[in-house]
Design a protein around this motif. Sequence first.
Motif, PDB file in Angstrom:
ATOM      1  N   ILE A   1      -1.619   1.320  16.963  1.00 20.53           N
ATOM      2  CA  ILE A   1      -0.428   0.502  17.055  1.00 20.53           C
ATOM      3  C   ILE A   1       0.000  -0.320  15.726  1.00 20.53           C
ATOM      4  O   ILE A   1       1.180  -0.229  15.221  1.00 20.53           O
ATOM      5  N   GLU A   2      -1.018  -0.746  15.138  1.00 20.51           N
ATOM      6  CA  GLU A   2      -1.122  -1.290  13.851  1.00 20.51           C
ATOM      7  C   GLU A   2      -0.534  -0.411  12.624  1.00 20.51           C
ATOM      8  O   GLU A   2       0.353  -0.864  11.859  1.00 20.51           O
ATOM      9  N   LYS A   3      -0.777   0.890  12.872  1.00 20.63           N
ATOM     10  CA  LYS A   3      -0.442   1.735  12.016  1.00 20.63           C
ATOM     11  C   LYS A   3       1.182   1.831  11.845  1.00 20.63           C
ATOM     12  O   LYS A   3       1.778   2.164  10.962  1.00 20.63           O
ATOM     13  N   LEU A   4       1.713   2.169  13.054  1.00 20.57           N
ATOM     14  CA  LEU A   4       2.974   2.352  13.484  1.00 20.57           C
ATOM     15  C   LEU A   4       3.685   0.969  12.996  1.00 20.57           C
ATOM     16  O   LEU A   4       4.705   0.971  12.179  1.00 20.57           O
ATOM     17  N   TYR A   5       2.983  -0.211  13.177  1.00 20.63           N
ATOM     18  CA  TYR A   5       3.706  -1.678  13.071  1.00 20.63           C
ATOM     19  C   TYR A   5       3.886  -1.570  11.312  1.00 20.63           C
ATOM     20  O   TYR A   5       4.962  -2.211  11.032  1.00 20.63           O
ATOM     21  N   LYS A   6       2.997  -1.196  10.857  1.00 16.98           N
ATOM     22  CA  LYS A   6       3.103  -1.340   9.391  1.00 16.98           C
ATOM     23  C   LYS A   6       4.123  -0.810   8.459  1.00 16.98           C
ATOM     24  O   LYS A   6       4.256  -0.812   7.403  1.00 16.98           O
ATOM     25  N   SER A   7       5.106   0.148   9.203  1.00 17.28           N
ATOM     26  CA  SER A   7       6.176   0.778   8.747  1.00 17.28           C
ATOM     27  C   SER A   7       7.261  -0.312   8.213  1.00 17.28           C
ATOM     28  O   SER A   7       7.880   0.114   7.275  1.00 17.28           O
ATOM     29  N   HIS A   8       7.200  -1.578   8.903  1.00  9.16           N
ATOM     30  CA  HIS A   8       8.105  -2.371   8.396  1.00  9.16           C
ATOM     31  C   HIS A   8       7.499  -3.616   8.752  1.00  9.16           C
ATOM     32  O   HIS A   8       7.236  -4.079   9.865  1.00  9.16           O
ATOM     33  N   VAL A   9       7.325  -4.582   7.754  1.00 11.28           N
ATOM     34  CA  VAL A   9       6.602  -6.032   8.148  1.00 11.28           C
ATOM     35  C   VAL A   9       7.295  -6.950   7.438  1.00 11.28           C
ATOM     36  O   VAL A   9       7.736  -7.078   6.302  1.00 11.28           O
ATOM     37  N   THR A  10       7.715  -8.032   8.387  1.00 12.11           N
ATOM     38  CA  THR A  10       8.331  -9.298   7.804  1.00 12.11           C
ATOM     39  C   THR A  10       7.026 -10.565   7.665  1.00 12.11           C
ATOM     40  O   THR A  10       5.815 -10.202   8.302  1.00 12.11           O
ATOM     41  N   SER A  11       7.290 -11.559   6.902  1.00  7.16           N
ATOM     42  CA  SER A  11       6.250 -12.544   6.931  1.00  7.16           C
ATOM     43  C   SER A  11       5.834 -12.946   8.274  1.00  7.16           C
ATOM     44  O   SER A  11       4.817 -13.398   8.758  1.00  7.16           O
ATOM     45  N   THR A  12       7.004 -13.407   8.882  1.00  9.12           N
ATOM     46  CA  THR A  12       6.864 -13.612  10.397  1.00  9.12           C
ATOM     47  C   THR A  12       6.040 -12.697  11.258  1.00  9.12           C
ATOM     48  O   THR A  12       5.212 -12.919  12.143  1.00  9.12           O
ATOM     49  N   SER A  13       6.580 -11.450  11.327  1.00 10.36           N
ATOM     50  CA  SER A  13       5.934 -10.488  12.121  1.00 10.36           C
ATOM     51  C   SER A  13       4.393 -10.143  11.715  1.00 10.36           C
ATOM     52  O   SER A  13       3.733  -9.799  12.604  1.00 10.36           O
TER      53      SER A  13
ATOM     54  N   VAL B   1      18.655 -16.756  19.120  1.00  8.62           N
ATOM     55  CA  VAL B   1      18.065 -15.517  20.157  1.00  8.62           C
ATOM     56  C   VAL B   1      18.242 -14.307  19.633  1.00  8.62           C
ATOM     57  O   VAL B   1      17.564 -13.238  20.400  1.00  8.62           O
ATOM     58  N   ASN B   2      18.831 -13.950  18.629  1.00 11.07           N
ATOM     59  CA  ASN B   2      18.983 -12.696  17.882  1.00 11.07           C
ATOM     60  C   ASN B   2      17.957 -12.453  16.808  1.00 11.07           C
ATOM     61  O   ASN B   2      17.335 -11.358  16.566  1.00 11.07           O
ATOM     62  N   ASP B   3      18.274 -13.260  15.811  1.00  9.57           N
ATOM     63  CA  ASP B   3      17.569 -13.063  14.518  1.00  9.57           C
ATOM     64  C   ASP B   3      16.227 -12.767  14.230  1.00  9.57           C
ATOM     65  O   ASP B   3      15.598 -12.558  13.423  1.00  9.57           O
ATOM     66  N   GLY B   4      15.491 -13.487  15.602  1.00  8.78           N
ATOM     67  CA  GLY B   4      13.808 -13.348  15.416  1.00  8.78           C
ATOM     68  C   GLY B   4      13.402 -12.048  16.051  1.00  8.78           C
ATOM     69  O   GLY B   4      12.174 -12.016  16.359  1.00  8.78           O
ATOM     70  N   GLN B   5      14.239 -11.132  16.622  1.00  6.42           N
ATOM     71  CA  GLN B   5      13.741  -9.951  17.297  1.00  6.42           C
ATOM     72  C   GLN B   5      12.886  -9.376  16.869  1.00  6.42           C
ATOM     73  O   GLN B   5      11.785  -8.802  17.403  1.00  6.42           O
ATOM     74  N   TYR B   6      12.923  -8.673  15.463  1.00  6.98           N
ATOM     75  CA  TYR B   6      11.955  -7.993  15.136  1.00  6.98           C
ATOM     76  C   TYR B   6      10.873  -8.588  14.726  1.00  6.98           C
ATOM     77  O   TYR B   6       9.548  -8.258  14.826  1.00  6.98           O
ATOM     78  N   ASP B   7      10.815  -9.917  14.372  1.00  7.04           N
ATOM     79  CA  ASP B   7       9.779 -10.901  13.806  1.00  7.04           C
ATOM     80  C   ASP B   7       8.865 -10.962  15.128  1.00  7.04           C
ATOM     81  O   ASP B   7       7.425 -10.864  15.026  1.00  7.04           O
ATOM     82  N   PHE B   8       9.267 -11.152  16.342  1.00 10.67           N
ATOM     83  CA  PHE B   8       8.574 -11.312  17.299  1.00 10.67           C
ATOM     84  C   PHE B   8       8.122 -10.149  18.381  1.00 10.67           C
ATOM     85  O   PHE B   8       7.276 -10.011  18.893  1.00 10.67           O
ATOM     86  N   TYR B   9       9.104  -9.038  18.264  1.00  9.23           N
ATOM     87  CA  TYR B   9       8.916  -7.873  19.011  1.00  9.23           C
ATOM     88  C   TYR B   9       8.403  -6.576  18.056  1.00  9.23           C
ATOM     89  O   TYR B   9       8.354  -5.676  18.838  1.00  9.23           O
ATOM     90  N   GLY B  10       8.502  -6.949  16.916  1.00  5.40           N
ATOM     91  CA  GLY B  10       8.115  -5.781  16.154  1.00  5.40           C
ATOM     92  C   GLY B  10       6.712  -5.395  16.198  1.00  5.40           C
ATOM     93  O   GLY B  10       6.163  -4.171  16.138  1.00  5.40           O
TER      94      GLY B  10
ATOM     95  N   THR C   1      15.502  -0.462  17.588  1.00  2.00           N
ATOM     96  CA  THR C   1      16.565  -1.135  17.996  1.00  2.00           C
ATOM     97  C   THR C   1      16.776  -2.390  17.765  1.00  2.00           C
ATOM     98  O   THR C   1      17.503  -3.190  17.244  1.00  2.00           O
ATOM     99  N   VAL C   2      15.533  -3.346  17.807  1.00  2.00           N
ATOM    100  CA  VAL C   2      15.202  -4.562  17.330  1.00  2.00           C
ATOM    101  C   VAL C   2      15.296  -4.761  15.920  1.00  2.00           C
ATOM    102  O   VAL C   2      16.074  -5.909  15.477  1.00  2.00           O
ATOM    103  N   TRP C   3      14.938  -3.885  15.135  1.00  2.00           N
ATOM    104  CA  TRP C   3      15.160  -4.012  13.435  1.00  2.00           C
ATOM    105  C   TRP C   3      16.444  -3.608  13.202  1.00  2.00           C
ATOM    106  O   TRP C   3      17.129  -4.477  12.358  1.00  2.00           O
ATOM    107  N   LEU C   4      17.286  -2.681  13.913  1.00  3.54           N
ATOM    108  CA  LEU C   4      18.779  -2.904  13.806  1.00  3.54           C
ATOM    109  C   LEU C   4      19.542  -4.208  13.998  1.00  3.54           C
ATOM    110  O   LEU C   4      20.571  -4.519  13.401  1.00  3.54           O
TER     111      LEU C   4
END
Length: 708
Positions: free
Chosen positions: A248-260, A588-597, A638-641
């Motif tokens: 899961i971590e390998k997949l997640y590392k495709s895109h990382v934000t400071s919060t994620s 309720v929108n802008d943190g979606q990837y941060d918390f669900y990525g 989807t949440v990234w978009l």
Amino acid sequence: MEQKASQLLPDPATMKGALLTWFWCFLNGFFSVRIAALRGNMKAEYQVTVYTQDMAYAGTKDDVYITLVGKRGSSQHGKLGRNKFFFHRGDESTFTVTCSADLGELLLIHLEKRGLVIKDSWLPAKVEVRSSNGKLYVFPIYHWLKGNKKHFFREGAAVLDFQETNHQMIKTRKNELKNQKNLYRWAVYKEGIPLCMKADTLMSLPLDDRYPFTRDLEFGFTAVAALAKLGLEAWSNCIDKWNSMNDIEKLYKSHVTSTSDYVMKHWREDAFFGYQFLNGVNPMMIRRCKTLPSKFPVPSNMIFGKSWLTLRTEMMKGNIYLSDYNILDGVETNTINGRKQFLAAPLVLFHKNEYNEMMPIAIQLKQKPGRDNPIFFPTDSEYDWLLAKTYVKSADFNLHELNFHLLRTHLLAEVFAVSLQRNLPRVHPVFKLLIRHTRYTLQINFLARNLLISKIGILTLYTASGGKGILTLLDRSVSSMTYRSLCIPDDIADRGLEDVPNFYYRDDGLKLWNIMHRFVHDILSFYYKYDWMVQNDAELQNWIQEIFENGFLRRRETGIPQKFITVAELVKFVTMVMFTCSAQHTAVNDGQYDFYGWMPNGPSTMKKPPPTQKGKADEASFLSTLPDVETTVLIMATVWLSNMQTSDRRYLHQFVEEHFTEDFPRYKVTVFQRELKKLSKEIYKRNRDLELPYTYLDPKLVENSVAI
């Protein structure tokens, strides 16, 4: 006799005075007639400056014609520019319009675009007209002109409907609303949810409400290529389960934000689990618990913490909080890749400890207590407790996306936007206040209905509540929605959260609400001096009536007003609309990837039913309960978009379009901007000292409409 006759003759001095008076009157009358004749023959010149919006493809190569309409008459319908003249994006062009006589006070202009290229649309920003006596008239436009037809635009000063005295203006006002009602029509997407804009295709949306070419290119490109941009293409058709957390971590590392990245490192921790109920992407569920529900039989003498605290005593102190997902109970769950999915309807109990942390102390995963529905505690085994928290986060994901995100921001914003266009003309002060908060909402919602919640939508296919569950959950959410829950001061008070420490959504949100409320109050009080003016505004009453009927489906129990009685009621409602379409959506929108990525922190579904007994969970069973690889990948994309930053994004402090032309409201706009800038500095200063900064309600990052 001679003496008597002489007495009848006028005195010479008197006769001289009479002759002078007669002569003066003659001259005065003569010159008055001549001056009037000269004035009738005197030509009046008007300096006309046309501003074109600074936006891609806003200019035109077509000929532009204008008519000036005043109280004393109209100019000829003449072409601007003698030779071929182009109106380029961002340009301002000045012309002289000559009339045979002074037109008096200017009321409106007619604009017409003629050319061989019928599809060459033009987006003028405004037209300024300076009369020969130096008076400046401003005509806000901000409207796409397409085809060969006349368009009418009023002078910019706001006017209420009952204040109209000019017959021509009354007629123009009625015609505008008639045309708008033909253009903006209501449609039923699904029974039980708010109505939407009638549109069969994107191209059938009004031009003003469609993305410009640049955003279309950005959004269309990333929608098609989201998986490729994230490097997830190779995973997109894999329906296998996860073999390890490292995968899961390998997949997640495709895109990382400071919060994620912070989420990935701390998602297992109880303190961070509780933190998210205050400052995560869904801060709407937690409330103070004064009495423990009978369906959640946690022992009141339960001891927790190092200080030997009991649940009973801490509840009396106001330190116990609850999140109850009863709205999810019995929702029919989805089938993904041929496998039945599961959705818990949990209850979660929290304790605010001596360090002001919101710590989870008990979790029950189903609503009805029983032997097959154990209550989980932090003292249970590592994976029993982690699995219980993960079911909660999956439930939170589903409720957040459909209720607090889709319904309470996107769908309501569309209702506000359509009703605004149908019932309030451009010259109405409420229209001028709210039109910028409707930008692109109709297009993004059209896309959401087709790409997210349609039969082939991502949320339909890859969430636990997908399919029939979506409609059930939306219907229940509409039933539970109240006016007070949409107004953050009332919502915070009703949930008993006024004094919870480290609650940044509340702190920033209340300050934003208050700044907006002052701004709306000052603007609307300028136009509505007395309550009777609100009551007599038929257009305004039609606006709120359509919102009540088509947005809240005539549910009186919601508390939504059906009509406005006072200025204060109007100010509060307009503030709610402004806050919902900007700040609340961003929260309720802008943190979606941060918390669900990082998927384990917010799984869109669970592949196994909630455990009926303790002591069975381990890492392997935990991994086998999480969504499969394909589901994870598609939800990540989807949440990234959903969090994509477009190049034409507009923020709360930006007033690119100047709809108000009077000095007082223009001044209040600058005051509003100044207060937002001050709040932004305060938030920045606070965030410097936080391990995890809360930025979602920083005014300089809040988009002014539901546009993504």
